[in-house]
Enzyme design. Structure first.
Site, short mmCIF file in Angstrom:
data_model
loop_
_atom_site.label_atom_id
_atom_site.label_comp_id
_atom_site.label_asym_id
_atom_site.label_seq_id
_atom_site.Cartn_x
_atom_site.Cartn_y
_atom_site.Cartn_z
N PRO A 20 17.18 24.08 63.97
CA PRO A 20 18.25 24.75 64.72
C PRO A 20 19.52 25.04 63.92
O PRO A 20 20.40 25.72 64.42
CB PRO A 20 18.55 23.75 65.84
CG PRO A 20 18.19 22.42 65.24
CD PRO A 20 17.01 22.67 64.35
N ASP A 43 15.62 34.78 58.57
CA ASP A 43 16.22 35.33 59.79
C ASP A 43 17.73 35.37 59.69
O ASP A 43 18.35 34.64 58.89
CB ASP A 43 15.83 34.47 61.01
CG ASP A 43 14.39 34.67 61.43
OD1 ASP A 43 13.75 35.61 60.94
OD2 ASP A 43 13.92 33.88 62.27
N LYS A 65 17.03 40.04 62.63
CA LYS A 65 17.00 40.89 63.80
C LYS A 65 18.14 40.47 64.73
O LYS A 65 18.47 39.30 64.83
CB LYS A 65 15.67 40.76 64.55
CG LYS A 65 14.47 41.33 63.79
CD LYS A 65 13.20 41.10 64.58
CE LYS A 65 12.01 41.77 63.92
NZ LYS A 65 12.09 43.24 64.00
N GLY A 97 14.59 27.64 63.97
CA GLY A 97 13.89 26.77 64.92
C GLY A 97 12.47 26.50 64.46
O GLY A 97 12.23 26.06 63.34
N ASP A 98 11.50 26.78 65.34
CA ASP A 98 10.09 26.63 65.02
C ASP A 98 9.46 28.01 64.93
O ASP A 98 9.65 28.85 65.82
CB ASP A 98 9.38 25.80 66.09
CG ASP A 98 7.90 25.66 65.79
OD1 ASP A 98 7.56 24.96 64.82
OD2 ASP A 98 7.09 26.26 66.52
N THR A 126 12.57 23.06 67.27
CA THR A 126 13.02 24.23 68.00
C THR A 126 14.38 24.00 68.64
O THR A 126 14.81 22.86 68.86
CB THR A 126 11.98 24.62 69.07
OG1 THR A 126 12.35 25.88 69.64
CG2 THR A 126 11.89 23.58 70.17
N ALA A 127 15.07 25.10 68.94
CA ALA A 127 16.43 25.03 69.49
C ALA A 127 16.50 24.22 70.77
O ALA A 127 17.49 23.52 71.02
CB ALA A 127 16.97 26.43 69.71
N MET A 178 17.38 33.50 74.00
CA MET A 178 17.88 34.89 74.03
C MET A 178 18.22 35.31 75.46
O MET A 178 17.82 36.38 75.93
CB MET A 178 16.83 35.84 73.42
CG MET A 178 16.50 35.53 71.97
SD MET A 178 15.05 36.40 71.34
CE MET A 178 13.71 35.44 72.08
#
Length: 258
Positions: A20, A43, A65, A97-98, A126-127, A178
């Site tokens: 994260p 990313d 992105k 994250g993952d 992950t987050a 998101m």
């Protein structure tokens, strides 16, 4: 923990979950792959502190992105992965994250398979795991919820649709990735399907990082509170969870130290 497909090429791509944002939450396996890499395609959300851990001679390429904003096209990212790997490069595709969760992993693997390039997956934190720790809660709890849903707020078609009737049931918990821009849409769908307007909703911005922010509200007040908060970093939304008071105190203490 690791999926491998070998095609006999000299190039290699490691899909690495960067976690994260806190560099101390990067796994040892991820760090090892990261420091061996000759090229790192990363990313937009990867923290600077994590990027600093790359090997000294690694070439860093930002292929980020942005939701509803300027972004690299997925086909171009796929082509870049293939191009570097076919040149015999050791490539790390570094994902926030993952890598297996909302990371378009399958599309990139398909491109590598089509080109006969070997690849591995290195999982990351992950987050949702970091964010829920930041509010002092657990994703599941006996007597409250025996399952938790990981959702995306939007997909390639726009705002994502889900099983709103199931989510609206008392005790439901969801981690929404998101979800900032789709907050009003999510609120409307849940209320339409009978969700209690007082259901707690918590947003965690920059989970695990020094500038982490926690915004607690209810389903009824979600769009207004989100607009007032002015969150501009990556944020995860928890539906059905509120921060513990102790977690709030720690967050405020950390802000004073920053």
């Amino acid at each position: 923990m690791k999926a491998t497909q070998t095609k006999g090429q000299t190039g290699q791509v490691d899909f690495v979950g960067a976690g994260p944002g806190d560099p101390e939450l990067l796994t040892l396996k991820a760090l090892s792959a990261f420091q061996r890499a000759e090229v790192v395609l990363h990313d937009r959300l990867i923290s600077p502190e994590v990027l600093q851990l790359a090997g000294q001679n690694a070439r860093l390429v930002d292929v980020g992105k942005a939701g509803f904003g300027p972004s690299w096209k997925q086909d171009d990212i796929n082509a870049l992965l293939v191009d570097y790997a076919l040149k015999g490069q050791r490539v790390v595709r570094l994902k926030s994250g993952d890598a297996t969760l909302f990371g378009r992993l399958d599309e990139e693997i398909d491109a590598l398979d089509a080109a006969g390039i070997s690849w591995t997956i290195v999982p990351g934190i992950t987050a949702a795991s970091a964010a829920v720790a930041g509010i002092g809660q657990s994703l599941t709890r006996r007597g409250r919820n025996s399952s938790v849903r990981f959702l995306t707020g939007h997909d390639m078609e726009g705002f994502a649709d889900h099983d709103w009737a199931a989510l609206a049931r008392p005790g439901s918990v969801a981690a929404i990735y998101m979800g900032k821009k789709s907050a009003r849409f999510i609120q409307g769908r849940l209320i339409m399907h009978g969700a209690d307007r007082t259901t707690p909703v918590t947003l965690v911005e920059n989970a695990s990082r020094p500038d982490q922010r926690v915004v607690a509200t209810t389903l009824d007040q979600l769009p207004a509170v989100l607009a007032a908060a002015g969150l501009d970093g990556p944020a995860l939304t928890f539906y059905g969870l509120a921060p513990r008071d102790a977690a709030k105190a720690v967050t405020e203490f950390n802000k004073e130290l920053a």
